[in-house]
Design an enzyme around this catalytic site. Structure first.
Site, mmCIF file in Angstrom:
data_model
loop_
_atom_site.group_PDB
_atom_site.id
_atom_site.type_symbol
_atom_site.label_atom_id
_atom_site.label_comp_id
_atom_site.label_asym_id
_atom_site.label_seq_id
_atom_site.Cartn_x
_atom_site.Cartn_y
_atom_site.Cartn_z
ATOM 1 N N TYR A 155 65.953 29.191 -9.359
ATOM 2 C CA TYR A 155 66.797 28.242 -9.827
ATOM 3 C C TYR A 155 66.323 27.722 -11.126
ATOM 4 O O TYR A 155 66.873 27.884 -11.587
ATOM 5 C CB TYR A 155 66.974 27.405 -8.795
ATOM 6 C CG TYR A 155 68.209 26.398 -9.121
ATOM 7 C CD1 TYR A 155 69.005 27.028 -9.158
ATOM 8 C CD2 TYR A 155 67.736 25.172 -9.683
ATOM 9 C CE1 TYR A 155 70.241 25.949 -9.161
ATOM 10 C CE2 TYR A 155 68.920 24.389 -9.656
ATOM 11 C CZ TYR A 155 70.404 25.017 -9.404
ATOM 12 O OH TYR A 155 71.132 24.048 -10.199
ATOM 13 N N LYS A 159 68.003 27.982 -14.612
ATOM 14 C CA LYS A 159 69.148 27.786 -15.032
ATOM 15 C C LYS A 159 67.851 27.286 -17.057
ATOM 16 O O LYS A 159 68.908 26.519 -17.419
ATOM 17 C CB LYS A 159 68.386 26.342 -14.727
ATOM 18 C CG LYS A 159 69.812 26.285 -13.088
ATOM 19 C CD LYS A 159 71.159 25.724 -13.524
ATOM 20 C CE LYS A 159 71.659 25.653 -12.075
ATOM 21 N NZ LYS A 159 73.634 25.672 -12.208
#
Length: 246
Positions: A155, A159
């Site tokens: 993640y 991002k």
């Protein structure tokens, strides 16, 4: 802020931050494409809420992690409203686990869903925005992409990739009056965070200066600002909305 006559498209808009963004942009006068992948009923509720406020919205299905689908989502928006001024890339998901335990597909699906979707949608929207000589793109990152987060190497990588992508795109197309910015939320209660154990939530709040969680609406307020002409001289920036967490 005013967005009367503007056309906005929000991905992952059936719930959470995406829903709040769709409602906020509509409240400011924009016509809104409400993209969703699986939650047709929730997307319909967002459209109904916008219409109840006197706004105009259209639910647009599609998994935007697939390029051809992203193209069809943009086309559906421009076919319905005639143009596309604002793109909010919000679609995303998580597959949290420690790196040593992470399966390859748990990494790949996060990169595909969170990062590739931003490429897909931005590229699909670009031709229309270039034709108009106007565009505002707001990409949803996370504090995890700024400072990292244990158990979220996949993640955090996706991002952080959004941040690099956005800065590069901002430099490529700023001369064409297309602004690209990033919002990096901190701890906001959504379907992605609601399953965290209470002790983890309490531990996170210790690092938040304001000593509380944020709300989807507080994130949407910043997105709306960046999407508006009030932010006409801002591009390539990362706005961290985290209550002082970082």
């Amino acid at each position: 802020m005013e967005l009367t006559g503007k056309v906005a498209l929000v991905t992952g808009a059936s719930r959470g931050i995406g829903r709040a963004c769709a409602l906020k942009l509509a409240a400011l006068g924009a016509h809104v494409g409400v993209n969703y992948n699986k939650n047709a009923e929730q997307a319909a509720q967002v459209v109904a809420a916008i219409q109840a406020q006197g706004g105009t919205a259209l639910a647009i299905p599609g998994d935007v992690s697939q390029f051809a689908v992203a193209q069809s989502v943009v086309k559906a928006t421009t076919d319905a409203f005639g143009r596309l001024d604002i793109l909010v890339n919000n679609a995303g998901t998580t597959r949290d686990t420690l790196l040593a335990l992470m399966k390859e597909d748990e990494f790949d699906v996060i990169i595909q869903t969170n990062l590739k979707s931003v490429f897909n949608m931005s590229k699909a929207a670009l031709r229309q925005m270039l034709k108009q000589k106007y565009g505002r793109i707001v990409n949803m990152s996370s504090v995890a992409g700024v400072v990292g987060n244990p158990g979220q190497t996949n993640y955090s990588a996706s991002k952080a990739g959004i941040i690099g992508f956005s800065k590069a795109m901002a430099k490529e197309y700023g001369a064409k009056n297309i602004a690209v910015n990033v919002v990096a939320p901190g701890y906001v209660p959504t379907d992605l965070t609601n399953n965290l154990p209470p002790d983890i939530k309490a531990g996170i709040l210790k690092f938040v200066a304001l000593q509380r969680m944020g709300t989807p609406e507080e994130i949407a307020n910043v997105v709306a600002f960046l999407a508006s002409d009030d932010a006409s001289y801002i591009t390539g920036q990362v706005i961290t909305v985290d209550g002082g967490m970082t």
